[in-house]
Design a protein around this motif. Structure first.
Motif, PDB file in Angstrom:
ATOM      1  N   CYS A   1      69.568  86.195  13.621  1.00  0.00           N
ATOM      2  CA  CYS A   1      69.683  86.724  14.984  1.00  0.00           C
ATOM      3  C   CYS A   1      70.411  85.709  15.865  1.00  0.00           C
ATOM      4  O   CYS A   1      70.504  84.526  15.532  1.00  0.00           O
ATOM      5  CB  CYS A   1      68.309  87.043  15.563  1.00  0.00           C
TER       6      CYS A   1
ATOM      7  N   PRO B   1      69.767  84.041  18.689  1.00  0.00           N
ATOM      8  CA  PRO B   1      69.132  82.774  19.068  1.00  0.00           C
ATOM      9  C   PRO B   1      69.070  81.758  17.923  1.00  0.00           C
ATOM     10  O   PRO B   1      69.257  80.558  18.150  1.00  0.00           O
ATOM     11  CB  PRO B   1      67.728  83.203  19.519  1.00  0.00           C
TER      12      PRO B   1
ATOM     13  N   TYR C   1      65.960  79.767  23.548  1.00  0.00           N
ATOM     14  CA  TYR C   1      67.097  80.653  23.311  1.00  0.00           C
ATOM     15  C   TYR C   1      66.635  82.106  23.206  1.00  0.00           C
ATOM     16  O   TYR C   1      67.335  83.022  23.658  1.00  0.00           O
ATOM     17  CB  TYR C   1      67.821  80.247  22.028  1.00  0.00           C
ATOM     18  N   MET C   2      65.462  82.323  22.610  1.00  0.00           N
ATOM     19  CA  MET C   2      64.937  83.690  22.501  1.00  0.00           C
ATOM     20  C   MET C   2      64.555  84.240  23.874  1.00  0.00           C
ATOM     21  O   MET C   2      64.798  85.414  24.175  1.00  0.00           O
ATOM     22  CB  MET C   2      63.738  83.721  21.554  1.00  0.00           C
ATOM     23  N   LYS C   3      63.966  83.400  24.707  1.00  0.00           N
ATOM     24  CA  LYS C   3      63.621  83.861  26.057  1.00  0.00           C
ATOM     25  C   LYS C   3      64.875  84.221  26.844  1.00  0.00           C
ATOM     26  O   LYS C   3      64.885  85.200  27.601  1.00  0.00           O
ATOM     27  CB  LYS C   3      62.829  82.773  26.790  1.00  0.00           C
TER      28      LYS C   3
ATOM     29  N   HIS D   1      67.711  85.234  25.526  1.00  0.00           N
ATOM     30  CA  HIS D   1      68.356  86.390  24.896  1.00  0.00           C
ATOM     31  C   HIS D   1      67.563  87.676  25.108  1.00  0.00           C
ATOM     32  O   HIS D   1      68.127  88.719  25.461  1.00  0.00           O
ATOM     33  CB  HIS D   1      68.529  86.120  23.403  1.00  0.00           C
ATOM     34  N   PHE D   2      66.242  87.596  24.891  1.00  0.00           N
ATOM     35  CA  PHE D   2      65.402  88.792  24.973  1.00  0.00           C
ATOM     36  C   PHE D   2      64.740  88.976  26.340  1.00  0.00           C
ATOM     37  O   PHE D   2      64.205  90.035  26.615  1.00  0.00           O
ATOM     38  CB  PHE D   2      64.315  88.746  23.894  1.00  0.00           C
TER      39      PHE D   2
ATOM     40  N   ALA E   1      61.153  89.359  20.721  1.00  0.00           N
ATOM     41  CA  ALA E   1      61.315  88.054  20.082  1.00  0.00           C
ATOM     42  C   ALA E   1      60.352  87.856  18.928  1.00  0.00           C
ATOM     43  O   ALA E   1      60.678  87.200  17.929  1.00  0.00           O
ATOM     44  CB  ALA E   1      61.131  86.947  21.116  1.00  0.00           C
TER      45      ALA E   1
ATOM     46  N   LEU F   1      60.266  85.485  15.653  1.00  0.00           N
ATOM     47  CA  LEU F   1      59.752  84.122  15.758  1.00  0.00           C
ATOM     48  C   LEU F   1      58.652  83.795  14.746  1.00  0.00           C
ATOM     49  O   LEU F   1      58.778  82.797  14.022  1.00  0.00           O
ATOM     50  CB  LEU F   1      59.282  83.840  17.186  1.00  0.00           C
TER      51      LEU F   1
ATOM     52  N   TRP G   1      55.572  79.705  22.580  1.00  0.00           N
ATOM     53  CA  TRP G   1      56.109  80.602  23.609  1.00  0.00           C
ATOM     54  C   TRP G   1      55.463  80.335  24.970  1.00  0.00           C
ATOM     55  O   TRP G   1      56.138  80.335  25.997  1.00  0.00           O
ATOM     56  CB  TRP G   1      55.888  82.053  23.197  1.00  0.00           C
TER      57      TRP G   1
END
Length: 451
Positions: free
Chosen positions: A80, A82, A318-320, A322-323, A333, A337, A407
């Protein structure tokens, strides 16, 4: 701690010796599968058209960008945006998207179209598609070019049923001439280079990698990646790098080797001894996203548990981004994750001075660990700090709580404190479950990580 599989190694050695002997005696080489060889020889060669000069120039330019760069493989679920961004932040200069189904791209499927999106720090980005229709591949390739990718990759190696039942992925290896026409038809009409990723063949008794690479070279592939296993083997056996070496030596198309690299010295050895354009890494990067930096610097980084928490929180950040950092974004995410800890939990320090010789006998990625502690380094389970033990715990029951702690933490120190509390309350139970043969998360996902 690690167990060498001497019997399997001996079998592989005898198989390689047999292949070499057959190569030296062409008449004998046809004997094991003479009817199939005769049937293939009777078929007329595929009618292939030459590539336009502009495409040949694009191919040559791409090859120079790829040369010597450790490449991040296209990884279902793992690749993905991130995670690719994390690898790029640690030195990956060539990255691939997850595999996208060309037909769904052309239908405007939002999930497939999202695969085309490129992270801002990806320097050379390729999108991999699955198709068996020329026009479909060309039109999907135009979408890929418009999305800003540097090249298109055709998946001819995915062994999962979801692809092969549709005649896609590794199923394309069953009809080499048809695949050559497919590649040629797409490559001749694309506004960007086309690369191809294949396996050795359908099964151990249907290995056709030499024929395939020769045809793909004629068809106009800019480069070919060879995963050193068959479709049937998936990840059950070590990658056959001796056969990959033979293919690289006998064909002039730029060749990328793929399979079972986990350390900088294994990558160096493959590049130094096999005459390859470069090497591709899949699961090794999922375990060690910093592997690209290790290869660049030529040394083992051996990040501490605290340093790894920082790297994993970088992925969370990066996930926060992106999502989005809200309840809906977290749900999206968390499809990814916790799953990543199937791989992160496998990390062990492997300095070359200690493990270099062992890696010559068996790929370190194929090693089965008897303990979370590395006895060769003088480690004991009792001597490891709780945080280190938690990050090495392969019980899938731990992955969700670890991901949640990362997270919710406001900073690395808060994350580390939360993980230490998590270890104090749950680690002994999770480790006991593993000793009793409980839920081990790190060995069941290989079919999803199509590196």
């Amino acid at each position: 701690m690690w167990r060498q599989r001497a019997g399997a190694a001996a079998l592989r050695h005898s198989q390689h010796a047999a292949r070499s002997s057959l190569a030296a005696a062409p008449a004998a080489a046809a004997a094991p599968d003479a009817p199939a060889a005769a049937e293939q020889a009777a078929k007329p060669p595929p009618q292939l058209e030459p590539l336009p000069a502009a495409q040949l120039a694009r191919n040559a330019a791409l090859v120079e960008r790829l040369r010597g760069q450790l490449m991040l493989a296209p990884l279902t679920r793992g690749g993905c945006l991130p995670f690719r961004r994390l690898c790029a932040a640690h030195g990956a200069k060539v990255t691939y998207s997850e595999m996208a189904f060309a037909r769904q791209l052309l239908k405007g499927n939002r999930k497939e179209l999202a695969i085309l999106r490129r992270a801002g720090n990806e320097q050379c980005y390729g999108v991999q598609i699955a198709t068996n229709v020329i026009d479909e591949g060309v039109r999907a390739g135009v979408l890929v070019a418009e999305a800003g990718a540097d090249f298109l990759d055709l998946n001819c190696g995915c062994p999962i049923y979801e692809a092969t039942r549709r005649g896609l992925g590794a199923a394309l290896l069953r009809k080499p001439h048809k695949l050559a026409r497919l590649v040629n038809g797409i490559a001749a009409r694309l506004p960007l280079p086309l690369t191809v990723k294949i396996r050795l063949g359908e099964s151990a008794d249907k290995i056709n990698v030499h024929e395939m690479v020769g045809l793909l070279e004629q068809a106009g592939a800019a480069a070919v990646t060879v995963h050193g296993r068959t479709m049937e083997q998936r990840y059950k056996k070590a990658a056959d790098w001796e056969l990959v070496q033979q293919v690289a030596a006998q064909h002039s198309v730029p060749l990328v080797g793929n399979g079972d690299v986990l350390t900088h010295y294994e990558v160096r050895r493959r590049l130094d001894s096999h005459g390859l354009l470069t090497v591709m890494v899949g699961r090794g990067a999922l375990i060690k996203p910093w592997l690209f930096q290790e290869v660049k610097e030529g040394r083992e980084l051996c990040p501490t548990a605290s340093e790894r928490v920082g790297i994993y929180r970088q992925l969370v950040a990066y996930m926060k981004e992106h999502f989005r950092d809200d309840a809906r974004g977290k749900r999206a995410a968390f499809y990814f994750l916790p799953w990543h800890f199937n791989f992160f939990a496998r990390y062990r320090p492997m300095p070359e001075a200690v493990y270099g010789a062992a890696s010559l006998q068996q790929p370190l990625l194929s090693t089965r660990w008897d303990s979370i502690a590395c006895g060769e380094l003088g480690e004991t389970v009792e001597g490891l700090a709780p945080l280190e033990r938690l990050l090495r715990c392969e019980n899938e029951a731990a992955f969700g709580p670890i991901a949640d702690a990362l997270w919710e933490a406001a900073c690395d120190a808060d994350a580390e404190a939360a993980l230490v509390r998590l270890a104090a309350g749950n680690l002994l139970e999770w480790e006991e479950e593993l000793r009793a043969g409980g839920s081990r998360g790190g060995r069941r996902e290989e079919a999803q990580a199509q590196g």
